[in-house]
Write a protein that holds these residues in place. Sequence first.
Motif, PDB file in Angstrom:
ATOM      1  N   LEU A  93       4.501  -7.144  33.806  1.00  0.00           N
ATOM      2  CA  LEU A  93       3.747  -6.832  35.019  1.00  0.00           C
ATOM      3  C   LEU A  93       4.600  -6.993  36.267  1.00  0.00           C
ATOM      4  O   LEU A  93       4.502  -6.196  37.202  1.00  0.00           O
ATOM      5  CB  LEU A  93       2.497  -7.706  35.102  1.00  0.00           C
ATOM      6  N   LEU A  94       5.449  -8.016  36.280  1.00  0.00           N
ATOM      7  CA  LEU A  94       6.345  -8.167  37.430  1.00  0.00           C
ATOM      8  C   LEU A  94       7.368  -7.037  37.471  1.00  0.00           C
ATOM      9  O   LEU A  94       7.591  -6.425  38.523  1.00  0.00           O
ATOM     10  CB  LEU A  94       7.048  -9.521  37.375  1.00  0.00           C
ATOM     11  N   PHE A  95       7.984  -6.750  36.335  1.00  0.00           N
ATOM     12  CA  PHE A  95       8.960  -5.658  36.269  1.00  0.00           C
ATOM     13  C   PHE A  95       8.330  -4.336  36.711  1.00  0.00           C
ATOM     14  O   PHE A  95       8.868  -3.626  37.564  1.00  0.00           O
ATOM     15  CB  PHE A  95       9.504  -5.528  34.847  1.00  0.00           C
ATOM     16  N   SER A  96       7.196  -3.992  36.123  1.00  0.00           N
ATOM     17  CA  SER A  96       6.576  -2.696  36.406  1.00  0.00           C
ATOM     18  C   SER A  96       6.060  -2.619  37.833  1.00  0.00           C
ATOM     19  O   SER A  96       6.074  -1.548  38.450  1.00  0.00           O
ATOM     20  CB  SER A  96       5.449  -2.416  35.408  1.00  0.00           C
ATOM     21  N   GLY A  97       5.600  -3.755  38.390  1.00  0.00           N
ATOM     22  CA  GLY A  97       5.157  -3.761  39.783  1.00  0.00           C
ATOM     23  C   GLY A  97       6.290  -3.412  40.728  1.00  0.00           C
ATOM     24  O   GLY A  97       6.140  -2.581  41.630  1.00  0.00           O
ATOM     25  N   PHE A  99      22.148  -1.812  35.841  1.00  0.00           N
ATOM     26  CA  PHE A  99      21.186  -1.487  36.882  1.00  0.00           C
ATOM     27  C   PHE A  99      20.179  -0.433  36.427  1.00  0.00           C
ATOM     28  O   PHE A  99      19.323  -0.027  37.205  1.00  0.00           O
ATOM     29  CB  PHE A  99      21.915  -1.008  38.149  1.00  0.00           C
ATOM     30  N   GLN A 100      20.279   0.019  35.194  1.00  0.00           N
ATOM     31  CA  GLN A 100      19.322   0.984  34.682  1.00  0.00           C
ATOM     32  C   GLN A 100      17.966   0.316  34.442  1.00  0.00           C
ATOM     33  O   GLN A 100      17.907  -0.797  33.920  1.00  0.00           O
ATOM     34  CB  GLN A 100      19.823   1.587  33.370  1.00  0.00           C
ATOM     35  N   PRO A 101      16.855   0.977  34.804  1.00  0.00           N
ATOM     36  CA  PRO A 101      15.527   0.385  34.572  1.00  0.00           C
ATOM     37  C   PRO A 101      15.300  -0.033  33.120  1.00  0.00           C
ATOM     38  O   PRO A 101      14.720  -1.094  32.865  1.00  0.00           O
ATOM     39  CB  PRO A 101      14.575   1.514  34.989  1.00  0.00           C
ATOM     40  N   ARG A 102      15.786   0.774  32.175  1.00  0.00           N
ATOM     41  CA  ARG A 102      15.574   0.433  30.759  1.00  0.00           C
ATOM     42  C   ARG A 102      16.270  -0.877  30.404  1.00  0.00           C
ATOM     43  O   ARG A 102      15.714  -1.708  29.678  1.00  0.00           O
ATOM     44  CB  ARG A 102      16.085   1.560  29.867  1.00  0.00           C
ATOM     45  N   THR A 103      17.491  -1.065  30.924  1.00  0.00           N
ATOM     46  CA  THR A 103      18.227  -2.298  30.645  1.00  0.00           C
ATOM     47  C   THR A 103      17.493  -3.508  31.204  1.00  0.00           C
ATOM     48  O   THR A 103      17.360  -4.546  30.544  1.00  0.00           O
ATOM     49  CB  THR A 103      19.640  -2.231  31.255  1.00  0.00           C
ATOM     50  N   LEU A 104      16.990  -3.376  32.436  1.00  0.00           N
ATOM     51  CA  LEU A 104      16.275  -4.483  33.067  1.00  0.00           C
ATOM     52  C   LEU A 104      14.950  -4.754  32.362  1.00  0.00           C
ATOM     53  O   LEU A 104      14.535  -5.914  32.240  1.00  0.00           O
ATOM     54  CB  LEU A 104      16.046  -4.177  34.547  1.00  0.00           C
ATOM     55  N   LEU A 105      14.288  -3.712  31.890  1.00  0.00           N
ATOM     56  CA  LEU A 105      13.047  -3.908  31.137  1.00  0.00           C
ATOM     57  C   LEU A 105      13.321  -4.704  29.867  1.00  0.00           C
ATOM     58  O   LEU A 105      12.597  -5.664  29.547  1.00  0.00           O
ATOM     59  CB  LEU A 105      12.423  -2.558  30.788  1.00  0.00           C
ATOM     60  N   LYS A 151      15.442  -1.597  43.620  1.00  0.00           N
ATOM     61  CA  LYS A 151      14.510  -2.247  42.694  1.00  0.00           C
ATOM     62  C   LYS A 151      15.252  -3.149  41.719  1.00  0.00           C
ATOM     63  O   LYS A 151      14.784  -4.255  41.406  1.00  0.00           O
ATOM     64  CB  LYS A 151      13.703  -1.179  41.945  1.00  0.00           C
ATOM     65  N   ALA A 152      16.398  -2.700  41.249  1.00  0.00           N
ATOM     66  CA  ALA A 152      17.191  -3.515  40.326  1.00  0.00           C
ATOM     67  C   ALA A 152      17.648  -4.803  41.003  1.00  0.00           C
ATOM     68  O   ALA A 152      17.601  -5.889  40.399  1.00  0.00           O
ATOM     69  CB  ALA A 152      18.391  -2.715  39.830  1.00  0.00           C
ATOM     70  N   LEU A 153      18.069  -4.698  42.248  1.00  0.00           N
ATOM     71  CA  LEU A 153      18.519  -5.884  42.972  1.00  0.00           C
ATOM     72  C   LEU A 153      17.363  -6.858  43.192  1.00  0.00           C
ATOM     73  O   LEU A 153      17.535  -8.080  43.094  1.00  0.00           O
ATOM     74  CB  LEU A 153      19.143  -5.471  44.309  1.00  0.00           C
ATOM     75  N   LEU A 183      11.709  -8.403  29.027  1.00  0.00           N
ATOM     76  CA  LEU A 183      10.927  -8.640  27.815  1.00  0.00           C
ATOM     77  C   LEU A 183      11.618  -9.671  26.920  1.00  0.00           C
ATOM     78  O   LEU A 183      10.957 -10.523  26.308  1.00  0.00           O
ATOM     79  CB  LEU A 183      10.713  -7.330  27.065  1.00  0.00           C
ATOM     80  N   PHE A 184      12.945  -9.589  26.859  1.00  0.00           N
ATOM     81  CA  PHE A 184      13.698 -10.562  26.063  1.00  0.00           C
ATOM     82  C   PHE A 184      13.497 -11.974  26.607  1.00  0.00           C
ATOM     83  O   PHE A 184      13.334 -12.935  25.835  1.00  0.00           O
ATOM     84  CB  PHE A 184      15.184 -10.200  26.068  1.00  0.00           C
ATOM     85  N   LEU A 185      13.506 -12.112  27.933  1.00  0.00           N
ATOM     86  CA  LEU A 185      13.299 -13.432  28.521  1.00  0.00           C
ATOM     87  C   LEU A 185      11.920 -13.978  28.181  1.00  0.00           C
ATOM     88  O   LEU A 185      11.755 -15.190  27.970  1.00  0.00           O
ATOM     89  CB  LEU A 185      13.475 -13.366  30.042  1.00  0.00           C
ATOM     90  N   GLY A 186      10.913 -13.090  28.129  1.00  0.00           N
ATOM     91  CA  GLY A 186       9.580 -13.520  27.745  1.00  0.00           C
ATOM     92  C   GLY A 186       9.552 -14.105  26.340  1.00  0.00           C
ATOM     93  O   GLY A 186       8.949 -15.158  26.095  1.00  0.00           O
TER      94      GLY A 186
END
Length: 393
Positions: free
Chosen positions: A110-114, A9-15, A126-128, A19-22
């Motif tokens: 852009l979606l993540f940062s938004g 649930f950490q923002p860095r992990t989700l970022l 936000k993580a959820l 990016l990996f999915l991209g």
Amino acid sequence: MQQIIRLFFQPRTLLILFLFLGVLASVQAVLLGLKTFVPDGELYTNYNNYVIFRQSFFHLLEQKDLYILYPKEHWDLYKYSPTFALFFGFFAYLPDVLGLSLWNVLNAFLLFSGVMALPKFSDKQKALILLVVVLELMTSLQNTQSNAMMAGLLIWAFAALERRHYLAATFFIMATVYIKIFGLVAMAMFLFYPRKERLALYSIIWAVVMLVLPLVVVDWNQLSFLYQSWLRMLQDDHSASYGFSVMGWLYTWFGISANKLVVLGTGVLLFCLPLLRIRLYADFKFRILTLCSTLIWVIIFNHKAESATFVIAMSGIAIWFFAQEKLSLENQVLLVLAVVFTSLSPTDLFPRFIRKGILEPYVVKAVPCILIWAKIIWEMLFSKPTLKEVNLD
């Protein structure tokens, strides 16, 4: 186990995940090779949409009509603005695997940062939200489309408006208009904020700048021709299909072949009705519901909505759900329906004969979004949102 969950649930992990999915979606599209869109037709790449965007830049430089078919280069029409074609010059000269990866990474970021920029939401909320939209994000990335970018820009616009960063907010909204014109709907959020004359002025400035930006590579006559051609293409495109939309739902479920302009006008009326509650403009919950309504509306009332566009609607649904102070049973059921029938319906979770025989023909993907949008409008019209900040911890 709890430490692993907290790490996820950490923002860095989700970022890193986004990016990996991209990158993953891009490499997958390149490795899949060629395909046809019709039996015995021309062979095209599995990242055809990216090729359309890339070639639009070269067509712009070559003074060609952007809005006609180029079957030797790609399948389908280019449907965005001349300004978007110019923007794609940042990617056009790169090798496909690199340019495509950067394009998909930009969309995911852009979606993540938004979402991360949303005010008054905890990191857990936000993580959820991000985890709910991740399936639709992957669908959009695999189709190399701009929908995650659209969702991110619209959410960024709301976040900037909340912080009174009007120059940035109007830029984000105008950028969506010059990608897909339905971003205009987001201007309804201007009603909630002071200095409306400044919002109007900034919007006009950005609109003019983006309108004429292609003049760096074409002359005025060619630019005028391109905008006329774009308008003609959009008018012709209007009658082409019902899509995964309210129009498609009415037609496939009830046999109602409604006039699209009538349905669209009804949608506009219903969207605007809650805005008559002017006294609630100061309420953050009311404003966030308007953002959610906007994100869903631009999809379900779009007669060209397809599976890959629903990352926009699911972003609105996720924000709506996790902005609630009390998670009611009916809203939990609606979210489950959206995850199962909107996000999971195109996947192998459903056998092919069900997908092709029921889910797609009956536009089931759109139905939970329509129900949730109706619920949001109901809440905005008849409930009194609270100013209390939501905390799910």
